[in-house]
Write an enzyme that holds these catalytic residues in place. Structure first.
Site, PDB file in Angstrom:
ATOM      1  CE1 TYR A 170      -3.643   2.573   0.534  1.00 47.39           C
ATOM      2  CE2 TYR A 170      -2.417   3.298   2.464  1.00 47.39           C
ATOM      3  CZ  TYR A 170      -3.442   3.490   1.545  1.00 47.39           C
ATOM      4  OH  TYR A 170      -4.244   4.600   1.657  1.00 47.39           O
TER       5      TYR A 170
ATOM      6  CG  ASP B 295       5.756   3.678   0.732  1.00 45.29           C
ATOM      7  OD1 ASP B 295       6.056   4.382   1.717  1.00 45.29           O
ATOM      8  OD2 ASP B 295       4.580   3.491   0.361  1.00 45.29           O
TER       9      ASP B 295
ATOM     10  CE  LYS C  90       1.084   4.677   8.406  1.00 43.52           C
ATOM     11  NZ  LYS C  90       1.143   4.095   7.085  1.00 43.52           N
TER      12      LYS C  90
END
Ligand SMILES: *Cc1c(COP(=O)(O)O)cnc(C)c1O
Length: 439
Positions: free
Chosen positions: A157, A252, A280
């Protein structure tokens, strides 16, 4: 709270009346009652807890119940909730003004910290979410290489940019199709999707499309189909063959950055990607993310270069203050040694508790998934074979015993440095009870 899991209990009306009411009210004004679908308990049934506050390893819901938290806001809370250093930094920053739309020294400071920590990053640009970071990195890769195609891996994702919201098509193994209504064929026609850990597929796609491929993007340790670890051969082939083909490698690390190690997955794997996305943890729990990499590539971004990317609130002073505080704390290697120790304790304990129930546990440091799958999970095709009904039962059993797990089989648990050996013991005891009741 030792309830059997009948339909009435699962609605939450009995066990969490205030959350239940709050959810009903939210649902009439917010689609599905939530601002991000992962929060909605859709995969496990029941209604989500509404959170009142959090401190350290614990969250407290509206009904006043305490839970040991293994979501950690889906990753950012590596030091635990409301860490005093982060709070202090954010409060001090807020008093000086919450946004200026002009450069601040906090942005340079956090850029310097990131560059010092992450081996491949020479320059870095701040944005507001992981979605923006990956979207921008892909635009930059295309602008830099003057090529159109991007390759992603099934089950990874990268946020919700149109070109990345794709699923594998049925006709050809590699043709991507839109994965959501509203995403056009046009937006996904230059995305090719491959199976994770399949180095032969990587080789083949480069043989077939090499000169058209701008970049490969991947989660170098996957969190978003549960924790899935890549093989050394897969990573080596990816790096060597992208270099040969002139395609960029985008790591990523929105989830893994500052989570699996201070330098991210790349520092554990000894791989040097061309571009890296972070999010995050880097925002310390405030909305911030970043993308960075080789200076000669990054200098193609406006105003140094001509690839457009901008943001009214990018490099926001509260977010950079929180990020600077958290990165300063994380620079101490003792944090990661402790997280590894707690991770190992939880890993062994859950494995023992699950006993003969068909399962496999994948873990890197403080990131862990218990898969209800007898086989090791290395790709989305294998992840899909998990028994998600068993996961739902496990999830609710743990919630009833005061342990707040990610509400999907396909998410990783996160341990924070605020968790104690006793918290982990309590969690393992809860799992022992849940699995003892099994059948
Ligand atoms: C969470 C995540 C994103 C998206 O970040 P948002 O801040 O939710 O937009 C992208 N990539 C990975 C690997 C993620 O874990």
């Amino acid at each position: 709270m030792r309830q059997s899991h009948d339909a009435e209990n699962e609605s939450g009306a009995e066990s969490h009346p205030k959350s239940h009411d709050a959810f009903a009210r939210a649902t009439s004004v917010i689609p599905g009652g939530v601002n991000s679908p992962a929060r909605a308990f859709g995969a496990v049934g029941g209604t989500p807890l509404f959170i009142d506050s959090a401190k350290g390893a614990y969250i407290f819901d509206l009904d006043g119940d305490r839970y040991i938290d293994y979501i950690g806001s889906w990753g950012p809370m590596i030091l635990g909730h409301a860490h005093p250093e982060v709070l202090k930094a954010v409060q001090a920053a807020a008093e000086k003004g919450t946004s200026f739309g002009a450069p601040t020294e906090g942005e340079t400071k956090i850029a310097e910290r990131i560059i010092a920590a992450v081996p491949s990053i020479e320059k870095v640009r701040f944005v507001n979410s992981g979605t923006e970071a990956t979207m921008s990195a892909i635009r930059l890769a295309r602008g830099y290489t003057k090529r159109d195609k991007i390759i992603k891996f099934a089950g990874n994702y990268h946020g919700h940019a149109d070109s990345l919201l794709v699923a594998a098509g049925s006709s050809a193994a590699t043709l991507a199709v839109p994965n959501s209504p509203g995403v056009t064929q046009g937006a996904t026609q230059d995305t090719i999707i491959l199976s994770y850990n399949d180095s032969v597929a990587v080789h083949n796609v480069l043989t077939q499309h090499g000169p058209e491929i701008a970049a490969f993007i991947l989660e170098p340790i996957v969190g978003n189909m549960g924790c899935v670890v890549p093989g050394d051969d897969f990573l080596r082939v990816l790096r060597e063959e992208t270099l040969n083909a002139g395609a960029l490698l985008i790591y990523d690390e929105v989830m893994t950055g500052f989570r699996v190690a201070f330098g991210g997955a790349q520092s554990l794997q000894g791989i040097t990607p061309d571009l890296t996305t972070l999010g995050k943890i880097v925002g310390g729990g405030l909305p911030a993310a970043a993308y960075g990499g080789r200076a000669d590539i990054m200098d193609h971004i406006l105003p140094a270069g001509d690839v457009f990317q901008a943001g009214t609130l990018s490099g926001n002073p509260l977010a950079t203050a929180a990020g600077n505080a958290i990165l300063r704390e994380l620079a101490d290697p003792v944090v990661y040694e402790r997280l590894e120790m707690l991770g190992e304790q939880l890993h062994e304990g859950l494995d023992r508790a699950a006993g003969k129930i068909p399962h496999t546990i994948a873990r890197v440091g403080s990131m862990l998934t218990l898969f209800f799958n007898p086989e090791p999970v290395t790709s989305w095709a294998q992840a899909e074979r998990c028994d998600t009904n068993q996961f739902a039962k496990y999830f609710h059993g743990m919630l009833d015993r005061g342990v707040y797990l990610p509400c999907s089989q396909y998410e990783a648990m996160f341990i924070s440095n605020a968790h104690t050996v006793e918290d982990i013991e309590e969690t393992i005891s809860a799992a022992e009870e849940v699995f003892a009741d099994w059948n």
